[in-house]
Design an enzyme around this catalytic site. Sequence first.
Site, short mmCIF file in Angstrom:
data_model
loop_
_atom_site.label_atom_id
_atom_site.label_comp_id
_atom_site.label_asym_id
_atom_site.label_seq_id
_atom_site.Cartn_x
_atom_site.Cartn_y
_atom_site.Cartn_z
N GLU A 59 -74.65 45.69 127.91
CA GLU A 59 -75.17 45.65 126.51
C GLU A 59 -74.73 44.56 125.74
O GLU A 59 -73.82 43.94 126.06
CB GLU A 59 -74.45 47.24 126.00
N LYS A 114 -72.74 43.22 122.48
CA LYS A 114 -71.68 43.61 121.64
C LYS A 114 -72.21 43.73 120.07
O LYS A 114 -71.97 42.41 119.81
CB LYS A 114 -70.51 42.79 121.91
N ASP A 169 -72.20 43.54 116.37
CA ASP A 169 -70.92 43.02 115.46
C ASP A 169 -71.12 43.85 113.84
O ASP A 169 -71.62 43.29 112.95
CB ASP A 169 -71.24 41.53 115.02
N TYR A 210 -73.92 53.49 121.69
CA TYR A 210 -73.63 52.85 122.96
C TYR A 210 -72.71 53.74 123.98
O TYR A 210 -72.35 53.43 125.04
CB TYR A 210 -73.10 51.56 122.96
N LYS A 217 -67.13 37.75 124.80
CA LYS A 217 -67.47 37.33 123.67
C LYS A 217 -68.04 35.81 123.83
O LYS A 217 -67.85 35.05 124.72
CB LYS A 217 -66.21 36.97 122.70
N CYS A 264 -61.45 12.42 88.12
CA CYS A 264 -62.00 14.16 88.09
C CYS A 264 -63.51 13.80 87.94
O CYS A 264 -63.92 13.23 86.86
CB CYS A 264 -61.41 14.98 87.10
N CYS A 284 -64.42 16.06 84.66
CA CYS A 284 -64.02 15.81 83.19
C CYS A 284 -63.31 14.39 83.16
O CYS A 284 -63.05 13.98 81.92
CB CYS A 284 -62.66 16.76 82.62
N CYS A 330 -56.72 17.51 89.70
CA CYS A 330 -57.39 16.94 88.32
C CYS A 330 -56.33 17.22 87.43
O CYS A 330 -55.85 18.52 87.37
CB CYS A 330 -58.46 17.47 87.85
N CYS A 352 -60.71 20.42 81.42
CA CYS A 352 -61.53 20.23 82.47
C CYS A 352 -62.20 21.46 82.52
O CYS A 352 -62.07 22.45 82.74
CB CYS A 352 -60.85 19.87 83.86
#
Length: 690
Positions: free
Chosen positions: A129, A131, A133, A240, A329, A423, A426, A441, A447
């Site tokens: 089957e 799996k 999620d 399942y 997996k 930055c 600014c 910064c 800023c």
Amino acid sequence: MERGGGAMATQAPTSARERAKQLRAEIERHNTAYYVLDAPLIPDAEFDRLFAQLQALEAQYPELATADSPTLRVGGAPRSDLPSVRHAVPMLSLNNGLSEADAVGFDARVRELLAKAGQPTPVVAYACELKFDGLAVNLRYLNGVLNLAATRGDGMVGEDVTPNVRTIHSIPLRLKDSRAAVIEVRGEVLMYKRDLERLNRAQRDSGEKEFANPRNAAAGGLRQLDARVTARRRLHFFAYGIGELVGAPEPESQSALLDWLQALGVPVSEERATVEGIDGLLAFYRRAGERRANLPYDIDGVVYKVDSIKAQRALGFVSRAPRFALAHKFPPQEALTQVLDIEVQVGRTGALTPVARLAPVTVGGVTVTNATLHNEQEVARRDVRVGDTVVVRRAGDVIPEVVSVILERRPPGTHPFRMPTRCPVCGSAVERLEQEAIARCTGGLVCAAQRKQALLHFASRRALDIEGLGERLVDQLVDSGRVRTPADLFHLDQAALMALDRMGEKSAANLLQAIEKSRNTSLDRFIYALGIRHVGESTAQALAAHFGSLDALLAADEARLLEVPDVGPVVAQSIRRFLDEPHNRQVIAALRQAGVHWLESAGSKAPGEAPLSGRTFVLTGTLPGLTRIEASEMIQAVGGHVSGSVSKKTDFVVAGEDAGSKLDRARELGVPIIDEAELRRLLRAASGPE
Ligand code: IVH
């Protein structure tokens, strides 16, 4: 157990009873056609008309509102909590395999054990089957009618999500055959990828946080007090297995069981097969890997189950997982793409994060257009350059990252990345403290980028929780100069808001109301909302509990701060620096003046009151029945702390599925590792008798 129903009502005449029954059957038929078969038989308006008729009948004669009525699918009034449900048969988990070698080992063990058990089977038949999620639920049907739906929880006790589950259209409210007095259908609730995109678009538009993946959105959607919210999430379900079964013979194999469930009207994925031996397992695994991107929902692997129930019994269980099954997996998802640009983002604390803009690429069914490069050193270490072809990885709910550069594909004329010295927002100088990897910064609240982030943090759900104040609004408020500090939010009025782009009267009024509501808060939220570096939610709670009042905190020197559990020298210094900054003092004063208030207490709880008080927990991986936030809240409620990293001071590491490096670190340091069930036991013991 019957739900709903009125107290005193007129007895329904037979004609009404018949009509309701007819309508229910017809509506369910259309529900199946629409939600399960994807092939509607009638226009939506016609469906709505039938639905309204049934609703009207049930309103007139409440006794007609049966537990399997499709009108329940829209969700009723909100509840005040999700009651606990003890599972009649525990909900177990699966052993994980990560490689083909693990699958080979699994098959070999199965054959060896079956031979020992006197059932020698040279080639084992397996039910394979996907799996899924999502999150596991148990659907309990009594005489064919859905009676109780519960989440997995810790495997023994879950949460009652019956009204929520009723809104999932593909889940039958009544089975096609009611022979079994009790049948518990087990499976996974999940959200389709396209529905997540739709949901996230809406979240973005309303300035709310987006969901990282369909699993989180499905879990959040299901574990709601208000089932109407669940209804809007359009969840799906695949069965399942089963739990308790009374009054019907158990099928002889897993594949026959799923066929039977399908015949009862329960959704079962078509993506399954019975195969023989290890070759069959690996072929199924590879095929699922190829199909994965095209499936409408997320899977994180495949599940192999010995098909024969008799053989399953012989194999039995080790601790909490069956020996007869393996979850194989998929490896983390990776793809190749090109770096179009490297941009630098400025965070709330001024941290500069290089982000790679990528040529759009699909990784596990999701389009990735940018990936974090973490910091300057990381970029240098991997030498990622604009123009490079790189491997990007998306694993679970984390931000995609650049894993490596394919040097052979580097075009001529590229340059190493350099962090800007100013930055990008600014223009202030950028500094990097010696012991830190991160460049910042120095512009502080000058800023705009930092101001915006500070405001978003201030308004965020776990801070002052100003609903509707999202990124788009904050951008406008800051860019137009209307808001410079959080205190300015409390001086906004209808006219100022309506001057903003795309802001109608109603939204403006709603926002003002949300701001108004946020004035009434708690000390820990307020401290957290200030956005002091290193002061996360749990430290804010520790500070609030310890000092009890804001003035006591404002007056505390570093020595006093160090008395607070969870506060070390770096944190104490950061708090002091923040509070000593005149600008921050002004903002705090202005907030108080604007009417932001909370209840204060005497503070300074003696440590050691509760057995867990002062104990430090670290959470890692996905817990089966709790989100991180819930686990943290439960720990904090008994006086414990939750920390983000494992050190010698850590008392417990709570590990869930896919736990990563923190688990390794805990093992290295010999820190006790516990699971969710153990955590719940500790918490129960700590909170004493009810
Ligand atoms: S069987 C006794 N089959 O995986 C084993 N589980 O790690 C019961 N899951 O909590 C589980 N797809 O939520 C089974 N086809 C599948 C599954 C599946 C997803 C989830 C399930 C369970 C977890 C176990």
